[in-house]
Design a protein around this motif. Structure first.
Motif, PDB file in Angstrom:
ATOM      1  N   LYS A 177       0.849  -1.188   0.000  1.00  0.00           N
ATOM      2  CA  LYS A 177       0.000   0.000   0.000  1.00  0.00           C
ATOM      3  C   LYS A 177       0.886   1.240   0.000  1.00  0.00           C
ATOM      4  O   LYS A 177       1.984   1.222   0.564  1.00  0.00           O
ATOM      5  N   ALA A 178       0.369   2.303  -0.621  1.00  0.00           N
ATOM      6  CA  ALA A 178       1.172   3.529  -0.647  1.00  0.00           C
ATOM      7  C   ALA A 178       0.357   4.704  -0.129  1.00  0.00           C
ATOM      8  O   ALA A 178      -0.807   4.862  -0.475  1.00  0.00           O
ATOM      9  N   GLY A 179       0.980   5.523   0.724  1.00  0.00           N
ATOM     10  CA  GLY A 179       0.370   6.795   1.129  1.00  0.00           C
ATOM     11  C   GLY A 179       1.057   7.893   0.333  1.00  0.00           C
ATOM     12  O   GLY A 179       1.733   7.631  -0.666  1.00  0.00           O
ATOM     13  N   ASN A 180       0.922   9.148   0.791  1.00  0.00           N
ATOM     14  CA  ASN A 180       1.601  10.234   0.094  1.00  0.00           C
ATOM     15  C   ASN A 180       3.110  10.174   0.290  1.00  0.00           C
ATOM     16  O   ASN A 180       3.884  10.488  -0.596  1.00  0.00           O
ATOM     17  N   TRP A 181       3.529   9.826   1.512  1.00  0.00           N
ATOM     18  CA  TRP A 181       4.957   9.871   1.832  1.00  0.00           C
ATOM     19  C   TRP A 181       5.499   8.535   2.280  1.00  0.00           C
ATOM     20  O   TRP A 181       6.702   8.328   2.270  1.00  0.00           O
ATOM     21  N   ILE A 182       4.611   7.649   2.754  1.00  0.00           N
ATOM     22  CA  ILE A 182       5.128   6.396   3.316  1.00  0.00           C
ATOM     23  C   ILE A 182       4.490   5.192   2.639  1.00  0.00           C
ATOM     24  O   ILE A 182       3.461   5.299   1.994  1.00  0.00           O
ATOM     25  N   LEU A 183       5.155   4.056   2.825  1.00  0.00           N
ATOM     26  CA  LEU A 183       4.666   2.817   2.232  1.00  0.00           C
ATOM     27  C   LEU A 183       4.262   1.860   3.347  1.00  0.00           C
ATOM     28  O   LEU A 183       4.767   1.953   4.465  1.00  0.00           O
ATOM     29  N   LYS A 184       3.360   0.945   3.011  1.00  0.00           N
ATOM     30  CA  LYS A 184       3.082  -0.156   3.934  1.00  0.00           C
ATOM     31  C   LYS A 184       3.450  -1.441   3.221  1.00  0.00           C
ATOM     32  O   LYS A 184       3.343  -1.521   1.993  1.00  0.00           O
ATOM     33  N   GLY A 185       3.893  -2.421   4.005  1.00  0.00           N
ATOM     34  CA  GLY A 185       4.324  -3.640   3.332  1.00  0.00           C
ATOM     35  C   GLY A 185       4.296  -4.855   4.224  1.00  0.00           C
ATOM     36  O   GLY A 185       3.916  -4.770   5.399  1.00  0.00           O
ATOM     37  N   LYS A 186       4.712  -5.983   3.624  1.00  0.00           N
ATOM     38  CA  LYS A 186       4.700  -7.271   4.326  1.00  0.00           C
ATOM     39  C   LYS A 186       6.108  -7.843   4.286  1.00  0.00           C
ATOM     40  O   LYS A 186       6.704  -7.936   3.198  1.00  0.00           O
TER      41      LYS A 186
END
Ligand code: SAH
Ligand code: SF4
Ligand code: F3S
Length: 470
Positions: free
Chosen positions: A459-468
């Motif tokens: 997943k991507a936000g404006n400035w940060i990423l989420k991941g596994k």
């Protein structure tokens, strides 16, 4: 090489004894079981690195640290002078200590850092805040034990600024704030005198640390588990210029890069006027240097860059950026930019926007111009109102947000190698960072802090990423 520059390894012989004396005096002065210090650092990483040295010295004098001032025997603000807002915060925070000092008269309140190197500031502190007992500037850091001892034992106010700025003093103990990411100063001061900037006035002339000292500090950090080491200097590209037999910055980082181990190496700040193709090639070929270049451009208008005394123009900046993009696949570029420099027009500002679009920065540190007493820009005509500057500033933030969020979105589905830096609250969410300096959140056990992991970006936000973590 000017004769007056040099390195002194004089801490042990001139200051260490004071640490023992402070230890003894504090035995009868401390309020709790151990003497307590509250240290707050403002400003750039250079100041953070200085703060770690102050903590190193206090630790050796028996102090422990708390993150609230209430129980402190010693309170210190390590200050920054780069913009007015930074200075206002300090005045506000020092003002707020009045009651605490009235309740605990033996608590010593001290100020140090860049603000204290300015005469008008030190005078204002002296007049307006009689309960501030100790003030010293950036050049007196290595004399801190002696100054603290004098202040405690005489009960008089000790004010020291404007000391010798040409020497590098080695041997000061360090207590680093983190255990995964660490700072390694390779030089001090600045000789560039950009017309808006106070740093050369408060940090003094540019002087480099000896290569062997830097190499042994780097080895020590790698051996004790640091995984992300940032070399610090106001213009790292001019490293070594005042040393006898000094090496270039590119050569220095090649030698550090040769140290075995699993770690990332970064550096800041790289001034575009001295950023060479040799440096870019070195990054491209290295094992440990992260594929990230922080290259402040300040303005996209060549006319404004000239007025800023930056010694490069828009074309030269883009030239080095394009070379970096061609040599370092997926290079991540970050930068600093100033909006509303005196005399900047909307046309100039639009050139800044177009440069931002052309480069596609990962992230930007954005500032509205703030006049600094004694700098050339402070007396330049500045007809644009604060409201208009704020509007431009917002326009810039919007443009950058769009670029950054597109970049983040384009990374969804990729696998990134990240360094796990710490926990984000509880709930097993971890904070991590890519080599290109993008923050990634991922679920995982706290035991992974301090390790490199592969993460699939989900997943991507404006400035940060989420991941596994995979
Ligand atoms: N040595 C570094 C930066 C040091 S200060 C360099 O040359 O890039 C960090 C940033 O603060 C600068 O890059 C600049 O963007 C900003 N800055 C410095 N002085 C400022 C001022 N008077 N007003 C607004 N921003 C300023
Ligand atoms: Fe300030 Fe310029 Fe020096 Fe950076 S290079 S610290 S902006 S004078
Ligand atoms: Fe501030 Fe001093 Fe750094 S003025 S930005 S703390 S060098």
């Amino acid at each position: 090489m000017t004769e007056k520059f040099g390195t002194l390894n004089d801490f042990d012989e001139s200051q260490r004894e004071y640490l023992n004396l402070i230890y003894e005096v504090m035995e009868s002065r401390k309020r709790g079981e151990k003497p307590v210090a509250f240290i707050r650092t403002y400003g750039c990483q250079q100041n953070v690195a200085d703060g770690e040295r102050i903590k190193g010295m206090l630790s050796e004098a028996g102090f422990v640290f708390e993150d609230k001032p209430d129980n402190a025997d010693f309170i210190l603000f390590n200050t920054c002078a780069v913009r007015e807002h930074a200075e206002d915060r300090i005045f506000g925070n020092v003002g707020a200590l009045k009651n605490l000092k009235a309740k605990h008269p033996r608590t010593l309140i001290a100020l140090c850092g860049c603000m204290m190197e300015q005469k008008h500031i030190a005078e204002r502190i002296y007049k307006s805040f009689p309960y501030v007992g100790l003030v010293f500037g950036t050049h007196a850091l290595h004399q801190f034990p002696e100054l603290l001892y004098r202040s405690i034992t005489t009960g008089k106010r000790v004010y020291l600024r404007d000391n010798d700025d040409s020497l590098v003093h080695e041997g000061v103990p360090i207590k680093r704030d983190g255990s995964v990411k660490g700072w390694l100063p390779i030089m001090y001061g600045c000789d560039n005198f950009c017309t808006y900037c106070i740093v050369p006035y408060v940090r003094g002339r540019e002087r480099s640390r000896e290569k062997d000292i830097i190499l042994s500090e780097a080895r020590e950090m790698i051996d004790s588990g640091y995984k992300d080491i940032t070399l610090l200097g106001q213009n790292v590209n001019s490293y070594g210029k005042n040393l006898k037999n000094g090496v270039s910055f590119a050569k220095l980082i090649r030698e550090i890069d040769d140290i075995e181990g699993d770690y990332w190496l970064r550096f800041m700040t790289s001034h575009p006027k001295d950023c060479t193709r040799e440096l870019i090639d070195t990054i491209a070929q290295s094992k440990h240097i992260s594929k990230h270049l922080h290259l402040p451009f300040q303005s996209g208008s060549s006319r404004i860059l000239k007025a800023m005394n930056r010694h490069y123009d828009r074309e030269k900046y883009l030239d080095i950026v394009n070379y970096a993009k061609s040599k370092i696949p997926d290079v991540s570029l970050t930068s600093d930019v100033i909006v509303g420099f005196p005399g900047e027009t909307y046309e100039d500002f639009k050139e800044t926007l177009s440069l931002i679009r052309e480069v596609g920065f990962t992230s930007l540190f954005t500032f509205i111009y703030s006049p600094r007493v004694g700098t050339p820009a402070a007396s330049m005509p500045d007809p644009i109102s604060a409201e208009v500057k704020l509007k431009w500033f917002q326009e810039l933030l919007d443009v950058q947000e769009e670029i950054a969020s597109k970049r983040c979105a384009s990374m969804v589905g990729t696998t990134q190698r990240v360094l796990i830096e710490g926990e984000k609250g509880k709930n097993n969410i971890l904070n991590a960072r890519t080599s290109g300096n993008i923050i990634v959140e991922a679920e995982g056990s706290p035991e992974l802090v301090g390790t490199f992991q592969n993460v699939e970006v989900t997943k991507a936000g404006n400035w940060i990423l989420k991941g596994k973590i995979i």
